[in-house]
Write a protein that holds these residues in place. Structure first.
Motif, PDB file in Angstrom:
ATOM      1  N   GLN A 149       7.143  32.151 -16.286  1.00  0.00           N
ATOM      2  CA  GLN A 149       7.498  32.234 -17.709  1.00  0.00           C
ATOM      3  C   GLN A 149       8.327  31.013 -18.134  1.00  0.00           C
ATOM      4  N   LEU A 150       9.290  30.623 -17.322  1.00  0.00           N
ATOM      5  CA  LEU A 150      10.124  29.463 -17.634  1.00  0.00           C
ATOM      6  C   LEU A 150       9.319  28.171 -17.607  1.00  0.00           C
ATOM      7  N   LEU A 151       8.385  28.076 -16.668  1.00  0.00           N
ATOM      8  CA  LEU A 151       7.542  26.882 -16.595  1.00  0.00           C
ATOM      9  C   LEU A 151       6.638  26.777 -17.825  1.00  0.00           C
ATOM     10  N   GLU A 152       6.168  27.907 -18.327  1.00  0.00           N
ATOM     11  CA  GLU A 152       5.371  27.887 -19.554  1.00  0.00           C
ATOM     12  C   GLU A 152       6.213  27.398 -20.732  1.00  0.00           C
ATOM     13  N   GLN A 153       7.494  27.770 -20.768  1.00  0.00           N
ATOM     14  CA  GLN A 153       8.390  27.271 -21.817  1.00  0.00           C
ATOM     15  C   GLN A 153       8.582  25.765 -21.680  1.00  0.00           C
ATOM     16  N   CYS A 154       8.716  25.285 -20.433  1.00  0.00           N
ATOM     17  CA  CYS A 154       8.837  23.835 -20.190  1.00  0.00           C
ATOM     18  C   CYS A 154       7.618  23.106 -20.722  1.00  0.00           C
ATOM     19  N   LEU A 155       6.456  23.663 -20.430  1.00  0.00           N
ATOM     20  CA  LEU A 155       5.213  23.004 -20.816  1.00  0.00           C
ATOM     21  C   LEU A 155       4.954  23.087 -22.318  1.00  0.00           C
ATOM     22  N   GLN A 156       5.619  24.010 -23.016  1.00  0.00           N
ATOM     23  CA  GLN A 156       5.550  24.010 -24.472  1.00  0.00           C
ATOM     24  C   GLN A 156       6.318  22.815 -25.028  1.00  0.00           C
ATOM     25  N   ILE A 157       7.413  22.466 -24.361  1.00  0.00           N
ATOM     26  CA  ILE A 157       8.220  21.320 -24.789  1.00  0.00           C
ATOM     27  C   ILE A 157       7.543  20.014 -24.405  1.00  0.00           C
ATOM     28  N   ARG A 177       3.986  16.607 -15.326  1.00  0.00           N
ATOM     29  CA  ARG A 177       3.297  16.911 -14.059  1.00  0.00           C
ATOM     30  C   ARG A 177       4.129  17.759 -13.110  1.00  0.00           C
ATOM     31  N   GLN A 178       5.399  17.508 -13.056  1.00  0.00           N
ATOM     32  CA  GLN A 178       6.267  18.258 -12.150  1.00  0.00           C
ATOM     33  C   GLN A 178       6.218  19.750 -12.472  1.00  0.00           C
ATOM     34  N   ALA A 179       6.290  20.087 -13.741  1.00  0.00           N
ATOM     35  CA  ALA A 179       6.226  21.492 -14.153  1.00  0.00           C
ATOM     36  C   ALA A 179       4.827  22.055 -13.924  1.00  0.00           C
ATOM     37  N   GLN A 180       3.796  21.251 -14.191  1.00  0.00           N
ATOM     38  CA  GLN A 180       2.426  21.698 -13.951  1.00  0.00           C
ATOM     39  C   GLN A 180       2.200  22.001 -12.472  1.00  0.00           C
ATOM     40  N   THR A 181       2.717  21.132 -11.613  1.00  0.00           N
ATOM     41  CA  THR A 181       2.555  21.310 -10.165  1.00  0.00           C
ATOM     42  C   THR A 181       3.275  22.567  -9.692  1.00  0.00           C
ATOM     43  N   LEU A 182       4.511  22.755 -10.134  1.00  0.00           N
ATOM     44  CA  LEU A 182       5.253  23.946  -9.716  1.00  0.00           C
ATOM     45  C   LEU A 182       4.587  25.205 -10.266  1.00  0.00           C
ATOM     46  N   LYS A 183       4.053  25.141 -11.476  1.00  0.00           N
ATOM     47  CA  LYS A 183       3.377  26.312 -12.041  1.00  0.00           C
ATOM     48  C   LYS A 183       2.171  26.687 -11.183  1.00  0.00           C
ATOM     49  N   LYS A 184       1.439  25.705 -10.703  1.00  0.00           N
ATOM     50  CA  LYS A 184       0.293  25.972  -9.819  1.00  0.00           C
ATOM     51  C   LYS A 184       0.764  26.606  -8.514  1.00  0.00           C
ATOM     52  N   VAL A 185       1.848  26.092  -7.951  1.00  0.00           N
ATOM     53  CA  VAL A 185       2.411  26.658  -6.716  1.00  0.00           C
ATOM     54  C   VAL A 185       2.826  28.106  -6.944  1.00  0.00           C
ATOM     55  N   VAL A 186       3.483  28.372  -8.065  1.00  0.00           N
ATOM     56  CA  VAL A 186       3.935  29.731  -8.396  1.00  0.00           C
ATOM     57  C   VAL A 186       2.738  30.662  -8.565  1.00  0.00           C
ATOM     58  N   GLU A 187       1.734  30.207  -9.295  1.00  0.00           N
ATOM     59  CA  GLU A 187       0.552  31.046  -9.497  1.00  0.00           C
ATOM     60  C   GLU A 187      -0.193  31.308  -8.192  1.00  0.00           C
ATOM     61  N   ASP A 188      -0.251  30.294  -7.315  1.00  0.00           N
ATOM     62  CA  ASP A 188      -0.863  30.497  -5.994  1.00  0.00           C
ATOM     63  C   ASP A 188      -0.074  31.519  -5.190  1.00  0.00           C
ATOM     64  N   ARG A 189       1.244  31.451  -5.300  1.00  0.00           N
ATOM     65  CA  ARG A 189       2.098  32.384  -4.572  1.00  0.00           C
ATOM     66  C   ARG A 189       1.920  33.816  -5.089  1.00  0.00           C
ATOM     67  N   ILE A 190       1.797  33.959  -6.399  1.00  0.00           N
ATOM     68  CA  ILE A 190       1.556  35.278  -6.988  1.00  0.00           C
ATOM     69  C   ILE A 190       0.232  35.829  -6.476  1.00  0.00           C
ATOM     70  N   ALA A 191      -0.793  34.986  -6.431  1.00  0.00           N
ATOM     71  CA  ALA A 191      -2.103  35.415  -5.938  1.00  0.00           C
ATOM     72  C   ALA A 191      -2.036  35.799  -4.456  1.00  0.00           C
ATOM     73  N   LYS A 192      -1.333  34.997  -3.646  1.00  0.00           N
ATOM     74  CA  LYS A 192      -1.195  35.303  -2.219  1.00  0.00           C
ATOM     75  C   LYS A 192      -0.487  36.631  -2.004  1.00  0.00           C
ATOM     76  N   ASP A 193       0.588  36.840  -2.760  1.00  0.00           N
ATOM     77  CA  ASP A 193       1.316  38.100  -2.629  1.00  0.00           C
ATOM     78  C   ASP A 193       0.431  39.279  -2.990  1.00  0.00           C
ATOM     79  N   GLY A 194      -0.429  39.097  -3.985  1.00  0.00           N
ATOM     80  CA  GLY A 194      -1.361  40.154  -4.354  1.00  0.00           C
ATOM     81  C   GLY A 194      -2.364  40.435  -3.252  1.00  0.00           C
ATOM     82  N   VAL A 195      -2.876  39.377  -2.630  1.00  0.00           N
ATOM     83  CA  VAL A 195      -3.845  39.538  -1.536  1.00  0.00           C
ATOM     84  C   VAL A 195      -3.185  40.219  -0.343  1.00  0.00           C
TER      85      VAL A 195
END
Length: 164
Positions: free
Chosen positions: A108-116, A121-139
């Motif tokens: 959620q915070l990274l999405e706010q960063c990307l609105q600004i 790229r740094q925020a985009q990269t971390l957002k991808k890492v976070v989303e991958d982690r959410i997916a892994k935790d789900g699996v």
């Protein structure tokens, strides 16, 4: 062939360890930044020192440091002088929440960063890492649930065949 096997095991290992590229910070660096803040003369120098200290705290290996960094950033977020400063604080908060495994808050915070700053790229990269982690935790959660159901069904089947 040997390289392919090594690559496979490396990918499996990074799946379970969460191989991210977010840097870590040692306690001696944190102590140095704390000294800088304590010795700063002007308000501007103190604010810069607090930003460096916040960065170090949310990048620490110790949960109590990360939580302290999160608290500092949340307290100072309203007093941000510019969108750039707000973006930096939101990003550091996202790192802190990522470190504490609060992945949805981090995203959620990274999405706010990307609105600004949509191209940051740094925020985009971390957002991808976070989303991958959410997916892994789900699996992993689905795997644990499936194993529990399998054991339960197997136990029931064993009891049913035993009674006959």
């Amino acid at each position: 062939m040997d390289a392919k096997i090594r690559e496979f095991f490396d990918s499996v290992g990074s799946f379970f360890t969460g191989g991210d590229n977010v840097p870590w910070c040692d306690r001696d660096v944190i102590a140095g930044f704390e000294r800088d803040v304590a010795e700063s003369g002007s308000a501007e120098a103190k604010n810069e020192g607090l930003m460096r200290l916040s960065w170090a705290l949310v990048h620490s290996r110790y949960p109590e440091d990360v939580n302290r960094g999160i608290a500092m950033l949340e307290a100072s977020l309203d007093s941000s002088a510019s969108p750039l400063q707000t973006r930096e604080k939101l990003y550091l908060l996202a790192v802190g929440f990522y470190r504490t495994a609060d992945y949805s808050r981090s995203r959620q915070l990274l999405e706010q960063c990307l609105q600004i700053a949509p191209d940051w790229r740094q925020a985009q990269t971390l957002k991808k890492v976070v989303e991958d982690r959410i997916a892994k935790d789900g699996v992993i959660g689905i795997g644990i649930a499936a194993t529990a159901v399998g054991l339960l069904v197997g136990g029931i089947a064993a009891l049913a065949t035993r009674k006959k």
